[in-house]
Write a protein that holds these residues in place. Structure first.
Motif, PDB file in Angstrom:
ATOM      1  N   LEU A  57       0.831  -1.206   0.000  1.00  0.00           N
ATOM      2  CA  LEU A  57       0.000   0.000   0.000  1.00  0.00           C
ATOM      3  C   LEU A  57       0.863   1.253   0.000  1.00  0.00           C
ATOM      4  O   LEU A  57       0.547   2.242  -0.657  1.00  0.00           O
ATOM      5  CB  LEU A  57      -0.928   0.004   1.220  1.00  0.00           C
ATOM      6  CG  LEU A  57      -2.160  -0.871   1.097  1.00  0.00           C
ATOM      7  CD1 LEU A  57      -2.958  -0.852   2.380  1.00  0.00           C
ATOM      8  CD2 LEU A  57      -3.034  -0.399  -0.050  1.00  0.00           C
ATOM      9  N   LYS A  81       2.397   1.891  -3.447  1.00  0.00           N
ATOM     10  CA  LYS A  81       1.466   2.174  -4.539  1.00  0.00           C
ATOM     11  C   LYS A  81       1.390   3.663  -4.819  1.00  0.00           C
ATOM     12  O   LYS A  81       1.545   4.496  -3.925  1.00  0.00           O
ATOM     13  CB  LYS A  81       0.067   1.677  -4.174  1.00  0.00           C
ATOM     14  CG  LYS A  81      -0.067   0.200  -4.282  1.00  0.00           C
ATOM     15  CD  LYS A  81      -0.692  -0.177  -5.579  1.00  0.00           C
ATOM     16  CE  LYS A  81      -0.655  -1.692  -5.719  1.00  0.00           C
ATOM     17  NZ  LYS A  81      -1.063  -2.132  -7.016  1.00  0.00           N
ATOM     18  N   GLU A  98     -12.425   5.909  -4.618  1.00  0.00           N
ATOM     19  CA  GLU A  98     -11.415   6.633  -5.391  1.00  0.00           C
ATOM     20  C   GLU A  98     -10.052   6.645  -4.719  1.00  0.00           C
ATOM     21  O   GLU A  98      -9.098   7.192  -5.248  1.00  0.00           O
ATOM     22  CB  GLU A  98     -11.871   8.081  -5.619  1.00  0.00           C
ATOM     23  CG  GLU A  98     -13.180   8.216  -6.382  1.00  0.00           C
ATOM     24  CD  GLU A  98     -13.033   7.859  -7.849  1.00  0.00           C
ATOM     25  OE1 GLU A  98     -11.897   7.669  -8.304  1.00  0.00           O
ATOM     26  OE2 GLU A  98     -14.065   7.764  -8.522  1.00  0.00           O
ATOM     27  N   TYR A  99      -9.963   6.092  -3.517  1.00  0.00           N
ATOM     28  CA  TYR A  99      -8.695   6.171  -2.799  1.00  0.00           C
ATOM     29  C   TYR A  99      -7.797   5.010  -3.168  1.00  0.00           C
ATOM     30  O   TYR A  99      -8.251   3.911  -3.428  1.00  0.00           O
ATOM     31  CB  TYR A  99      -8.941   6.174  -1.289  1.00  0.00           C
ATOM     32  CG  TYR A  99      -9.428   7.515  -0.792  1.00  0.00           C
ATOM     33  CD1 TYR A  99      -8.521   8.467  -0.359  1.00  0.00           C
ATOM     34  CD2 TYR A  99     -10.773   7.823  -0.795  1.00  0.00           C
ATOM     35  CE1 TYR A  99      -8.954   9.698   0.078  1.00  0.00           C
ATOM     36  CE2 TYR A  99     -11.214   9.052  -0.367  1.00  0.00           C
ATOM     37  CZ  TYR A  99     -10.301   9.985   0.077  1.00  0.00           C
ATOM     38  OH  TYR A  99     -10.732  11.203   0.497  1.00  0.00           O
ATOM     39  N   SER A 100      -6.504   5.306  -3.188  1.00  0.00           N
ATOM     40  CA  SER A 100      -5.552   4.243  -3.478  1.00  0.00           C
ATOM     41  C   SER A 100      -4.344   4.429  -2.572  1.00  0.00           C
ATOM     42  O   SER A 100      -4.239   5.424  -1.854  1.00  0.00           O
ATOM     43  CB  SER A 100      -5.131   4.296  -4.947  1.00  0.00           C
ATOM     44  OG  SER A 100      -4.639   5.565  -5.246  1.00  0.00           O
ATOM     45  N   ASP A 131      -0.190   7.122  -5.234  1.00  0.00           N
ATOM     46  CA  ASP A 131      -1.322   7.753  -4.568  1.00  0.00           C
ATOM     47  C   ASP A 131      -2.073   8.585  -5.603  1.00  0.00           C
ATOM     48  O   ASP A 131      -1.657   9.676  -5.953  1.00  0.00           O
ATOM     49  CB  ASP A 131      -0.787   8.625  -3.422  1.00  0.00           C
ATOM     50  CG  ASP A 131      -1.890   9.396  -2.763  1.00  0.00           C
ATOM     51  OD1 ASP A 131      -3.037   8.930  -2.796  1.00  0.00           O
ATOM     52  OD2 ASP A 131      -1.601  10.478  -2.218  1.00  0.00           O
ATOM     53  N   PHE A 140      -5.840   4.812   1.140  1.00  0.00           N
ATOM     54  CA  PHE A 140      -6.807   3.731   1.310  1.00  0.00           C
ATOM     55  C   PHE A 140      -6.443   2.907   2.547  1.00  0.00           C
ATOM     56  O   PHE A 140      -7.314   2.487   3.305  1.00  0.00           O
ATOM     57  CB  PHE A 140      -6.825   2.845   0.056  1.00  0.00           C
ATOM     58  CG  PHE A 140      -7.629   1.594   0.232  1.00  0.00           C
ATOM     59  CD1 PHE A 140      -9.010   1.650   0.244  1.00  0.00           C
ATOM     60  CD2 PHE A 140      -7.012   0.376   0.425  1.00  0.00           C
ATOM     61  CE1 PHE A 140      -9.745   0.504   0.423  1.00  0.00           C
ATOM     62  CE2 PHE A 140      -7.743  -0.769   0.610  1.00  0.00           C
ATOM     63  CZ  PHE A 140      -9.123  -0.703   0.606  1.00  0.00           C
TER      64      PHE A 140
END
Lengths: 370, 378
Positions: free
Chosen positions: A80, A83, A249-251, A85, A255
């Motif tokens: 995470l 990743k 929509e969050y990554s 953002d 997230f």
């Protein structure tokens, strides 16, 4: 905290020039420990959930990273963080960035008053329960912001649902905790646990104090499930309806914040239920105060964690067994059933405490037999 | 259950929502254009065609036998049924006699496929309702059906097992015993599903009285299969227009009973599928006991030319009536092949039944109609 500062200064007189620095340092250390605990628990919670879900569904679950997959959450966390953002161009940039922090703060700040053991508590606030209710309200703002700022209709629906749900269930959650407060005569979580002590063992628990507090426990668990957006009340996320709700929509690590906050919430809910109804860290048939401090703390920490984790497991079992309510059914349940019932319980406990001078049923039975 | 908002008291703005073609619970690439007032759906218009492959045109460009693999792609959860329906249609057109053993094999694989198709329907429906565990249980059982099919035809999803005049290969040794084993294992599982989820209070609360379709509407809109029977109309082509060896079997036609709410609601459509799995088990047991020996395929030339003419054949597939309308002009290819698919017809009533429901109910309606997209778009 003052006592601890005084103790340290007494041991190391050189520090007396700046007692505030010692206090500040202590606060920092405690905050760090609590935050680490919360993070690790959130990670462990995901592992636990996946393993239990796998058991229920006849699968194996995570088993690749570390022994029996125990380090899976570390791998997930690293993934995470690494990743990208992504912030959608149409999103409201500032609000979009802010929302995860609000949610994170809201659920992690509650750890401050979680009574882990005999004297293991970050701050024994005299408004403990009230403080938890207040800081967890931040979550609803965060969720609403996340849904709104994503500029995605599905997310917005999720955000709206979440806000409506959290606000509705805040009332039954608060009212269901009141019996414990009334019996203890204090809002402090430590005082509430101390009031459930005595040599009655598990019968000293508020759960068995009187019929009203017995029902309050179950009302609290149901309402708290709804407040933490867990199945069967996970309508704000409802992946089959709203794709993923407010966090669609969050990554990346943003997230991850939502994710960790969820598990932190689950733990806080279980911890509060343990503290208010299941006797908290009280070691059955032992008076923790009579033991040497190190043993008292270790034993009480063990007892507390065992109870809290048992409740966490119950919450996970529920999630993998039940389907989801519809949004109108959820609201109806809160306003038509939960709120009146918790108020009734509140009234009942108040009268009980008044009439029987705060004595519980087990206590009265015990007094009959001398 | 319809919710309305008093517009005079609190005027609100409608929102147009695009549900799909990429959405987790539209069962494929269905797009639904929702006009909503908050959570209440004012209008839901399905937009189909994202998976159109022109199968009917392909049929015209291929000899009769070569179209068989394409029928797999009609309803990929019930390929056997589509295979068999097409084979029966061509045989009816060309007047081909099929050996009895082949007919029995077809019925056995069709009913097995009906079970696996209903399992997916049941599983994905519960997953849509938020209970993920039953889905994996359903997949677990379906896996065993797939294993059985793999053994006789080598494939696990698109079987291509039927041929014009029979089936591609005889059953392997001991296969029928394995089917029996599966049935003994599977039948008690149905009760397990009922205990786990069917009569769960939340589940019933989500489905009862949602999207009620009256029997008259069902007939008027041409709904077939479990969707029609869910509204209490006992119409099953296997009974009412018997084909193949179905008349030899004793089984019941399951209909909705309005058990938990009004007749024809989502729960009735759901429970019909659960009941039909039991009936399929019943048919399978009888078929295994009665299956004769003999050849499994008639002598049909690879390329044959049926006499000019037309025929319509319809079969009871898991999702309803699948019909093949074939016109022959005397050549090796069909002149025209029109396919009537149940899910496509079902989409007509979608707009009507979803009016005034909540967004969450749309998911329930899609799941309860058990639509499958490649069959809608062909």
């Amino acid at each position: 905290m003052e006592q601890l500062t005084a103790l340290i200064i007494q041991k190391v007189p050189a520090l007396a020039v700046a007692p505030w620095a010692v206090t500040l340092l202590l606060i920092g250390i405690v905050a760090f420990i609590i935050l680490q605990f919360a993070m690790v628990f959130a990670g462990f919670g995901t592992y636990l959930e996946r393993k239990i879900a796998a058991d229920i569904q006849g699968r194996i679950g995570p088993n690749r990273v570390g022994p029996i997959g125990l380090l899976q959450f570390l791998a997930d966390g690293i993934k995470l963080i690494l990743k990208e953002d992504i912030i959608p161009t149409a999103a409201d940039n500032h609000l979009f960035r802010m929302a995860p922090y609000l949610i994170f703060t809201g659920s992690f700040a509650a750890f401050v008053v979680v009574p882990f053991g005999f004297s293991l508590i970050a701050a024994d606030l005299n408004i403990g329960i009230y403080y938890v209710m207040a800081v967890t309200s931040l979550v609803s703002i965060g969720v609403l912001l996340a849904g709104w700022a994503s500029n995605n209709k599905w997310s917005m629906l999720g955000g709206m649902r979440a806000a409506a749900q959290i606000v509705s269930y805040e009332i039954p959650v608060g009212m269901a905790l009141i019996p414990a407060v009334l019996i203890a005569g204090s809002l402090s979580t430590q005082d509430i646990i101390r009031s459930q002590g005595g040599l009655l063992g598990i019968f000293g628990w508020n759960l068995f104090h009187n019929p009203f507090s017995f029902f309050s426990f179950f009302l609290y668990m149901v309402a708290a499930l709804a407040e933490t957006n867990r199945t069967p009340f996970d309508i704000p996320e409802a992946e089959s309806e709203l794709v993923s709700g407010y966090n669609t929509e969050y990554s990346g690590i943003r997230f991850g914040f939502f994710f960790m906050a969820e598990y932190a919430d689950v733990f806080v809910v279980s911890a509060l239920a343990t503290a208010c109804f299941l006797g908290g860290w009280q070691i059955p048939f032992f008076n923790a105060a009579s033991l040497p401090p190190v043993w008292a703390n270790l034993l009480s920490l063990g007892v507390f964690m065992a109870k809290a984790l048992a409740l966490v497991c119950v919450i996970i079992w529920i999630r993998w067994t039940l389907p989801r309510l519809r949004v109108d059914q959820l609201m109806r349940m809160s306003w038509k059933y939960m709120v009146p019932l918790t108020f009734f319980n509140f009234l009942g406990v108040s009268l009980w405490v008044l009439v029987f001078k705060g004595k519980g049923i087990p206590q009265m039975i015990a007094s009959i037999f001398g | 259950m319809s919710a309305t908002i008093d517009q005079t008291a609190l005027p609100t703005q409608e929102m147009t929502l695009n549900m799909g073609p990429q959405h987790p619970s539209t069962h494929g690439v269905l797009r639904v254009i929702l006009r909503t007032d908050g959570e209440v759906v004012v209008n839901a218009r399905p937009d189909v065609g994202y998976l159109h492959r022109g199968l009917q045109k392909i049929a015209e460009r291929n000899p009769y036998g070569s179209f068989m693999p394409f029928t797999d792609r009609l309803d990929y959860l019930a390929s056997m049924n589509c295979n068999a329906a097409y084979a029966w249609a061509v045989e009816k057109l060309a007047g081909i006699e099929v050996p009895e053993r082949a007919e029995f094999i077809r019925v056995i694989v069709c009913e097995l496929n009906r079970i696996s198709s209903h399992l997916i329907s049941f599983g994905s429906f519960t997953a849509d309702m938020g209970a993920f565990t039953p889905f994996l249980y359903a997949i677990r059982e379906r896996e065993r059906v797939n294993d059985l099919f793999e053994e006789i035809c080598g494939n696990r999803l698109t079987y291509n097992y039927c041929r014009i005049g029979g089936v591609s290969a005889d059953l392997t040794d001991g296969w029928l015993g394995k089917v029996k084993e599966f049935l003994d294992y599977f039948e008690p599982k149905i009760d397990e599903y009922n205990n786990l989820i069917t009569y769960n209070k939340i589940f019933v609360g989500r489905l009862a009285n949602v999207a009620v379709v009256s029997p008259e509407d069902c007939v008027a809109y041409g709904l077939t299969g479990p969707n029609l029977r869910g509204s209490g109309v006992a119409f099953d082509l296997r009974k009412d227009e018997p084909y193949s060896v179905y008349p030899k079997f004793d089984f019941n036609v399951c209909v909705g009973r309005g058990e938990k709410g009004q007749l024809g609601d989502c729960f009735d459509r759901y429970i019909v599928r659960i009941d039909e799995m039991r009936e399929s088990v019943k048919i399978l047991r009888q078929a295994i006991a009665m299956i004769p020996d003999g050849p499994v395929i008639a002598k049909v030339p690879r390329v044959f030319k049926p006499a000019a003419g037309e025929c319509y054949f319809r079969a009871e597939n898991p999702r309803g009536e699948t019909g093949f309308y074939l016109i022959s002009d005397g050549s090796a290819n069909p002149y025209r092949c029109q396919i009537r698919t149940p899910s496509y017809v079902t989409m007509n009533i979608f707009e009507k039944v979803t009016e005034g429901l909540m967004i969450a109910d749309i998911v329930a309606v899609i799941g309860s109609f058990d639509i499958i997209l490649p069959e809608i778009d062909r």
